[in-house]
Motif scaffolding. Structure first.
Motif, PDB file in Angstrom:
ATOM      1  N   GLU A 266       0.813  -1.215   0.000  1.00 10.70           N
ATOM      2  CA  GLU A 266       0.000   0.000   0.000  1.00 10.70           C
ATOM      3  C   GLU A 266       0.845   1.263   0.000  1.00 10.70           C
ATOM      4  OE1 GLU A 266      -3.212   0.969  -0.288  1.00 10.70           O
ATOM      5  OE2 GLU A 266      -3.526  -1.087  -0.962  1.00 10.70           O
ATOM      6  N   ASP A 267       2.054   1.192   0.572  1.00 11.21           N
ATOM      7  CA  ASP A 267       2.901   2.391   0.624  1.00 11.21           C
ATOM      8  C   ASP A 267       3.850   2.499  -0.566  1.00 11.21           C
ATOM      9  OD1 ASP A 267       4.590   0.311   1.255  1.00 11.21           O
ATOM     10  OD2 ASP A 267       5.453   1.253   3.039  1.00 11.21           O
ATOM     11  N   HIS A 268       3.692   1.624  -1.575  1.00 15.12           N
ATOM     12  CA  HIS A 268       4.558   1.694  -2.757  1.00 15.12           C
ATOM     13  C   HIS A 268       4.278   3.008  -3.491  1.00 15.12           C
ATOM     14  CE1 HIS A 268       6.324   0.772  -6.677  1.00 15.12           C
ATOM     15  NE2 HIS A 268       6.944  -0.250  -6.108  1.00 15.12           N
ATOM     16  N   TYR A 269       5.359   3.694  -3.882  1.00 16.58           N
ATOM     17  CA  TYR A 269       5.194   5.027  -4.461  1.00 16.58           C
ATOM     18  C   TYR A 269       4.315   5.011  -5.708  1.00 16.58           C
ATOM     19  CZ  TYR A 269       6.080   9.552  -6.515  1.00 16.58           C
ATOM     20  OH  TYR A 269       5.882  10.799  -7.059  1.00 16.58           O
ATOM     21  N   VAL A 270       4.546   4.065  -6.613  1.00 13.04           N
ATOM     22  CA  VAL A 270       3.793   4.043  -7.876  1.00 13.04           C
ATOM     23  C   VAL A 270       2.315   3.745  -7.613  1.00 13.04           C
ATOM     24  CG1 VAL A 270       3.537   2.892 -10.110  1.00 13.04           C
ATOM     25  CG2 VAL A 270       5.821   3.468  -9.262  1.00 13.04           C
ATOM     26  N   LEU A 271       2.018   2.849  -6.683  1.00  9.97           N
ATOM     27  CA  LEU A 271       0.619   2.563  -6.366  1.00  9.97           C
ATOM     28  C   LEU A 271      -0.064   3.794  -5.785  1.00  9.97           C
ATOM     29  CD1 LEU A 271      -1.774   0.641  -6.146  1.00  9.97           C
ATOM     30  CD2 LEU A 271      -0.875  -0.131  -3.938  1.00  9.97           C
ATOM     31  N   GLN A 272       0.613   4.498  -4.895  1.00  4.93           N
ATOM     32  CA  GLN A 272       0.031   5.710  -4.313  1.00  4.93           C
ATOM     33  C   GLN A 272      -0.193   6.775  -5.388  1.00  4.93           C
ATOM     34  OE1 GLN A 272       2.784   6.757  -1.131  1.00  4.93           O
ATOM     35  NE2 GLN A 272       1.485   5.724   0.380  1.00  4.93           N
ATOM     36  N   ALA A 273       0.783   6.935  -6.279  1.00  3.66           N
ATOM     37  CA  ALA A 273       0.652   7.937  -7.345  1.00  3.66           C
ATOM     38  C   ALA A 273      -0.458   7.541  -8.321  1.00  3.66           C
ATOM     39  CB  ALA A 273       1.985   8.091  -8.083  1.00  3.66           C
ATOM     40  N   TYR A 274      -0.612   6.238  -8.557  1.00  2.66           N
ATOM     41  CA  TYR A 274      -1.669   5.771  -9.468  1.00  2.66           C
ATOM     42  C   TYR A 274      -3.045   6.010  -8.839  1.00  2.66           C
ATOM     43  CZ  TYR A 274      -4.097   2.732 -12.837  1.00  2.66           C
ATOM     44  OH  TYR A 274      -4.940   2.227 -13.809  1.00  2.66           O
ATOM     45  N   ARG A 275      -3.175   5.731  -7.564  1.00  3.15           N
ATOM     46  CA  ARG A 275      -4.447   6.001  -6.885  1.00  3.15           C
ATOM     47  C   ARG A 275      -4.800   7.489  -6.994  1.00  3.15           C
ATOM     48  NH1 ARG A 275      -6.712   2.113  -3.673  1.00  3.15           N
ATOM     49  NH2 ARG A 275      -5.430   0.378  -2.920  1.00  3.15           N
ATOM     50  N   HIS A 276      -3.821   8.357  -6.808  1.00  2.00           N
ATOM     51  CA  HIS A 276      -4.052   9.798  -6.923  1.00  2.00           C
ATOM     52  C   HIS A 276      -4.466  10.161  -8.346  1.00  2.00           C
ATOM     53  CE1 HIS A 276      -3.566  14.124  -6.543  1.00  2.00           C
ATOM     54  NE2 HIS A 276      -2.687  14.106  -7.535  1.00  2.00           N
ATOM     55  N   PHE A 277      -3.759   9.609  -9.328  1.00  3.66           N
ATOM     56  CA  PHE A 277      -4.068   9.889 -10.735  1.00  3.66           C
ATOM     57  C   PHE A 277      -5.508   9.503 -11.070  1.00  3.66           C
ATOM     58  CE2 PHE A 277      -4.586   7.611 -14.764  1.00  3.66           C
ATOM     59  CZ  PHE A 277      -4.469   8.665 -15.669  1.00  3.66           C
ATOM     60  N   LEU A 278      -5.962   8.367 -10.548  1.00  5.23           N
ATOM     61  CA  LEU A 278      -7.299   7.870 -10.881  1.00  5.23           C
ATOM     62  C   LEU A 278      -8.412   8.814 -10.438  1.00  5.23           C
ATOM     63  CD1 LEU A 278      -6.853   4.090  -9.964  1.00  5.23           C
ATOM     64  CD2 LEU A 278      -7.109   5.045 -12.264  1.00  5.23           C
ATOM     65  N   GLU A 279      -8.123   9.681  -9.506  1.00  2.00           N
ATOM     66  CA  GLU A 279      -9.144  10.617  -9.017  1.00  2.00           C
ATOM     67  C   GLU A 279      -9.154  11.923  -9.798  1.00  2.00           C
ATOM     68  OE1 GLU A 279     -11.321   9.503  -6.946  1.00  2.00           O
ATOM     69  OE2 GLU A 279     -10.170   7.626  -6.885  1.00  2.00           O
ATOM     70  N   GLN A 280      -8.252  12.079 -10.766  1.00  3.58           N
ATOM     71  CA  GLN A 280      -8.118  13.340 -11.486  1.00  3.58           C
ATOM     72  C   GLN A 280      -8.709  13.242 -12.891  1.00  3.58           C
ATOM     73  OE1 GLN A 280      -6.897  15.575  -9.343  1.00  3.58           O
ATOM     74  NE2 GLN A 280      -6.538  13.814  -7.987  1.00  3.58           N
ATOM     75  N   SER A 281      -8.961  14.400 -13.482  1.00  2.00           N
ATOM     76  CA  SER A 281      -9.382  14.480 -14.882  1.00  2.00           C
ATOM     77  C   SER A 281      -8.850  15.774 -15.468  1.00  2.00           C
ATOM     78  CB  SER A 281     -10.915  14.430 -15.002  1.00  2.00           C
ATOM     79  OG  SER A 281     -11.511  15.519 -14.325  1.00  2.00           O
ATOM     80  N   GLY A 282      -8.931  15.898 -16.798  1.00  4.78           N
ATOM     81  CA  GLY A 282      -8.487  17.116 -17.465  1.00  4.78           C
ATOM     82  C   GLY A 282      -7.034  17.429 -17.201  1.00  4.78           C
ATOM     83  N   SER A 283      -6.733  18.705 -17.026  1.00  4.26           N
ATOM     84  CA  SER A 283      -5.344  19.118 -16.811  1.00  4.26           C
ATOM     85  C   SER A 283      -4.801  18.602 -15.486  1.00  4.26           C
ATOM     86  CB  SER A 283      -5.234  20.647 -16.863  1.00  4.26           C
ATOM     87  OG  SER A 283      -6.070  21.247 -15.888  1.00  4.26           O
ATOM     88  N   ASN A 284      -5.670  18.376 -14.519  1.00  4.48           N
ATOM     89  CA  ASN A 284      -5.210  17.804 -13.253  1.00  4.48           C
ATOM     90  C   ASN A 284      -4.651  16.403 -13.452  1.00  4.48           C
ATOM     91  OD1 ASN A 284      -5.874  20.035 -11.703  1.00  4.48           O
ATOM     92  ND2 ASN A 284      -7.943  19.293 -11.252  1.00  4.48           N
TER      93      ASN A 284
END
Length: 295
Positions: A266-284
Motif C-alpha cells: 500500500e505504501d509503494h510510491y507508484v501505487l500511491q501515485a496511481y491512486r491519486h491519478f485515478l481521481e483526477q481528470s483534465g489538466s489535473n
C-alpha cells in the motif's frame, strides 16, 4: 490457475506478433525454428495460451499462417489464441489447429465485438473460447467507443449473456477484454472507468465465471523508464493496475510471460501515485502523471 506470478492470474503469451521487431524478423525470414523457440520460451515461462498474429500476411498468404500454427503445435502443448478480426482468417486458424496437440484444450478467437459478431458463425463447426471486446458498443447501427464504466459494463454484460444464451457458450470460455489505456494522455478518466467496470462485472451474479483480461503494455506508454523512487515505472504501473483489479476478478493478462507480476504494498510510491491519478481528470490528470517521474 497459477499464482507463480504473485497474482492468481493466467498469461496469454503475446510475443508471436510482428509488432515486436525481433518477431517480425523471424516472420520476414520465414524462420519457423525461431518461431518455435519463441513459443517454447513462452510456454516454459508459464504461458497458459500463446497468442498468434502473423500480421497482414494472414490475408494474402493463409498457407503461411497455417504452417506457423502447425509448427508451433509441434513443440508446445499449450492452446493458441488467434488474433485477427476476420472471419476468413479465423476459420483458417481453426482448421489448422489440432486440439489433440493441446491436450484437448480449446483455442481462443481474439476478438469479437457487437459490430463484428459474424465470427460467431464459426461456433458450430468449431468450438473455441472468445475474447469479447468491452471497449466498443453499437448504437443506432454505428460503432462507438465506451468511455464510462456503465457503458463498458453494459457492453460486456450484453455480449456475455448473448454468448451464453444464444450460442450456449460456457461462462468459463468467455474472456472480456477490458482495454487498459495509456495514462499519459488520459484526461477523461478512462483508467478509472475500466477499473470501476471491472468491479461491476465482478459483482454481477449473471456473469459469474466469466473472465476479465487485458493487455497491460500500453499503460506506461511514452513515460520515462524510472519513477521518482527509482523503480521501473512501467512495470510498477502494470502491477498497480493488477493490485487494484485482481481482487475484483481481473484474472488474465495478455503479456510477456517472463515479465513477472506481483502485488504492490500500500505504501509503494507508484501505487500511491496511481491512486491519486485515478481521481483526477483534465489538466489535473496531466499534472498527476508528472508526479510519477518528477519529485
Amino acid at each position: 490457475m497459477s499464482t507463480a506470478q504473485g497474482f492468481p492470474i493466467r498469461i496469454i503469451g503475446e510475443r508471436i506478433n510482428p509488432g515486436f521487431k525481433s518477431t517480425k524478423a523471424l516472420f520476414d525470414n520465414e524462420d519457423l525454428a525461431g518461431i518455435q523457440a519463441l513459443a517454447v520460451k513462452q510456454a516454459e515461462a508459464g504461458a497458459s495460451w500463446l497468442n498468434v498474429n502473423v500480421g497482414a500476411r494472414a490475408m494474402t498468404d493463409p498457407a503461411w499462417m497455417a504452417r506457423v500454427i502447425r509448427a508451433i503445435q509441434e513443440v508446445v502443448d499449450v492452446p493458441l489464441s488467434f488474433d485477427f478480426p476476420s472471419r476468413k482468417v479465423q476459420e483458417i486458424c481453426l482448421q489448422s489447429y489440432d486440439p489433440a496437440r493441446a491436450g484437448g484444450q480449446l483455442p481462443i478467437v481474439n476478438s469479437i465485438t457487437e459490430h463484428r459478431w459474424d465470427l460467431m458463425e464459426l461456433y458450430g463447426p468449431y468450438r473455441f473460447k472468445v475474447i469479447l471486446m468491452a471497449s466498443e458498443r453499437v448504437e443506432d447501427g454505428v460503432a462507438k467507443g465506451n468511455k464510462t464504466a456503465e457503458d463498458i459494463y453494459g457492453t460486456a454484460r450484453r455480449g456475455a449473456l448473448r454468448l451464453m444464451n444464444d450460442h450456449g457458450m460456457p461462462a468459463d470460455d468467455i474472456l472480456v477484454d477490458m482495454s487498459v489505456s495509456a495514462i499519459v494522455a488520459d484526461t477523461e478518466r478512462l483508467n478509472r472507468s475500466t477499473i470501476d467496470a471491472i468491479r461491476l462485472i465482478g459483482q454481477d451474479p449473471a456473469l459469474r465465471g466469466v473472465h476479465m483480461m487485458g493487455g497491460l503494455s500500453n499503460i506506461g506508454q511514452q513515460l520515462p523508464p524510472k519513477a521518482v523512487d527509482g523503480s521501473d515505472l512501467k512495470h510498477g504501473l502494470e502491477n498497480a493496475f493488477l493490485t487494484l483489479t485482481v481482487p475484483d476478478g481481473f484474472d488474465v493478462v495478455l503479456g510477456t510471460p517472463w515479465r513477472g507480476y506481483a502485488p504492490l504494498a500500500e505504501d509503494h510510491y507508484v501505487l500511491q501515485a496511481y491512486r491519486h491519478f485515478l481521481e483526477q481528470s483534465g489538466s489535473n490528470a496531466l499534472r498527476a502523471v508528472r508526479k510519477f517521474y518528477r519529485a
